[in-house]
Design a protein around this motif. Structure first.
Motif, PDB file in Angstrom:
ATOM      1  N   HIS A  88      -7.807  10.510  -3.209  1.00 33.44           N
ATOM      2  CA  HIS A  88      -6.684  10.352  -4.135  1.00 33.44           C
ATOM      3  C   HIS A  88      -6.876  11.217  -5.376  1.00 33.44           C
ATOM      4  N   GLU A  89      -8.048  11.171  -5.952  1.00 34.28           N
ATOM      5  CA  GLU A  89      -8.319  11.951  -7.160  1.00 34.28           C
ATOM      6  C   GLU A  89      -8.213  13.451  -6.867  1.00 34.28           C
ATOM      7  N   ARG A 128       0.838  -1.193   0.000  1.00 29.48           N
ATOM      8  CA  ARG A 128       0.000   0.000   0.000  1.00 29.48           C
ATOM      9  C   ARG A 128       0.883   1.257   0.000  1.00 29.48           C
ATOM     10  N   THR A 129       0.359   2.338  -0.572  1.00 31.72           N
ATOM     11  CA  THR A 129       1.039   3.633  -0.557  1.00 31.72           C
ATOM     12  C   THR A 129       0.278   4.569   0.375  1.00 31.72           C
ATOM     13  N   LEU A 141       1.538  14.127   6.164  1.00 31.17           N
ATOM     14  CA  LEU A 141       0.467  13.878   5.198  1.00 31.17           C
ATOM     15  C   LEU A 141      -0.725  14.792   5.469  1.00 31.17           C
ATOM     16  N   SER A 182      -2.264  18.749  -6.917  1.00 29.11           N
ATOM     17  CA  SER A 182      -0.853  18.650  -7.304  1.00 29.11           C
ATOM     18  C   SER A 182      -0.552  19.376  -8.604  1.00 29.11           C
ATOM     19  N   ASP A 241      -4.619   4.495   2.557  1.00 29.25           N
ATOM     20  CA  ASP A 241      -3.720   4.350   1.419  1.00 29.25           C
ATOM     21  C   ASP A 241      -4.300   5.044   0.192  1.00 29.25           C
ATOM     22  N   ASP A 242      -3.630   4.879  -0.948  1.00 27.57           N
ATOM     23  CA  ASP A 242      -4.035   5.591  -2.158  1.00 27.57           C
ATOM     24  C   ASP A 242      -5.319   5.074  -2.768  1.00 27.57           C
ATOM     25  N   LEU A 243      -5.882   3.989  -2.224  1.00 27.41           N
ATOM     26  CA  LEU A 243      -7.197   3.521  -2.653  1.00 27.41           C
ATOM     27  C   LEU A 243      -8.277   3.884  -1.644  1.00 27.41           C
ATOM     28  N   ASP A 272      -4.616  14.601  -6.270  1.00 27.54           N
ATOM     29  CA  ASP A 272      -3.935  14.675  -7.571  1.00 27.54           C
ATOM     30  C   ASP A 272      -4.268  15.994  -8.267  1.00 27.54           C
ATOM     31  N   LEU A 277      -1.412   7.711   1.824  1.00 30.72           N
ATOM     32  CA  LEU A 277      -1.928   8.883   1.122  1.00 30.72           C
ATOM     33  C   LEU A 277      -2.246  10.045   2.056  1.00 30.72           C
TER      34      LEU A 277
END
Length: 292
Positions: free
Chosen positions: A197-198, A151-152, A184, A204, A167-169, A201, A154
């Motif tokens: 996550h979306e 897992r990443t 974070l 970013s 995580d990123d999900l 992004d 987030l």
């Protein structure tokens, strides 16, 4: 033709019975004999048998018979042919603790490699907090190979006054101390993790502004508010939040709008900017006083 007729009796019945016996009798190879054959033919034969039978894959006819024999004598054959675990290779481990992974693998060197339950091994590894999924395979003659997809991290999800890592999900990572991930952003809202996550992004796209983000809040199941490091709240619109975010970044570059006594910026109306200043500033603007 002479060979076919040579065994006939005068009545013809005896040869028919003989043929029938020859047709119905099928020699069966015992487990002991199969073991001797496997050891005698060596590793190449056993590898071919393993590949053909798939061990617990679908079995029919001769493969079914062969599989039962292998299930019986496979461990002995593994030992005698040197098919035992000598190496365990792991790929993709970054955040999983080595000690936790070793405990989950729970396979000693020297055990028969064909006796390792790969499904059970995978299930134990999949249960580790940082593992999203694992692939486990035998690499004959003597290696177990484990590939991890981890897992990443987030964000930190704020819920009922407490923080947990996602995580990123948008899936919660259990057993993690939020203080270790204080850098974070915080996400707030019941459905925020699945959408975070979306949205992050999207933020970013303006990296200078993104690094000032401390928290994002999912509002009314339709739009986001952003809290910056200075405490300024930015209200983004439901539609085209990326354009509003880019507009704010340009205002900061050109006019330093965030460097002023601002406590909130409302970007919900297209082509408009509503700024709310600190109460002290508002009072000063209403009562400017007199020069003396």
């Amino acid at each position: 033709m002479r060979l076919l007729s040579a065994g006939k009796s005068r009545t013809g019945k005896k040869s028919g019975t003989a043929r029938k016996r020859q047709q119905t009798r099928r020699p069966r190879m015992s487990a002991r004999r199969m073991r001797q054959v496997l050891i005698g033919t060596g590793f190449a034969t056993l590898t071919a048998i393993v590949a053909a039978s798939g061990w617990h894959a679908a079995r029919t006819g001769a493969i079914d018979e062969l599989a039962r024999v292998i299930d019986t004598v496979g461990t002995d054959v593994s030992n005698e042919l040197g098919l035992v675990v000598s190496d365990i290779l792991v790929e993709g481990r970054y955040r999983t603790e080595r000690s936790d992974l070793v405990a989950a693998i729970a396979t000693d060197r020297g055990v028969p490699i064909l006796g390792v339950d790969l499904a059970a091994l995978k299930a134990r590894i999949d249960a580790l907090p940082w593992v999203r999924t694992a692939a486990v395979e035998r690499r004959l003659p003597d290696t177990l190979f484990v590939r991890l997809e981890e897992r990443t991290p987030l964000a930190l999800w704020q819920r009922d006054g407490s923080l947990s890592l996602i995580d990123d999900l948008g899936v919660e990572v259990p057993g993690q101390n939020p203080r270790r991930f204080a850098d974070l952003p915080i996400v707030v809202g019941a459905d925020a993790p699945a959408r975070a996550h979306e949205f992050l992004d999207l933020l970013s796209s303006e990296p200078d502004l993104k690094q000032r983000v401390r928290a994002v809040t999912w509002i009314g199941e339709r739009r986001w508010n952003v809290r910056l490091d200075t405490g300024v709240d930015v209200e983004l619109p439901e539609h085209a939040p990326d354009k509003a975010w880019a507009h704010l970044a340009k205002l900061q570059r050109d006019h330093g709008v965030l460097n002023r006594d601002v406590i909130a910026i409302d970007l919900r109306l297209p082509n408009q900017l509503v700024v709310r200043v600190a109460p002290s500033v508002s009072s000063r603007l209403r009562n400017p006083g007199k020069d003396t």
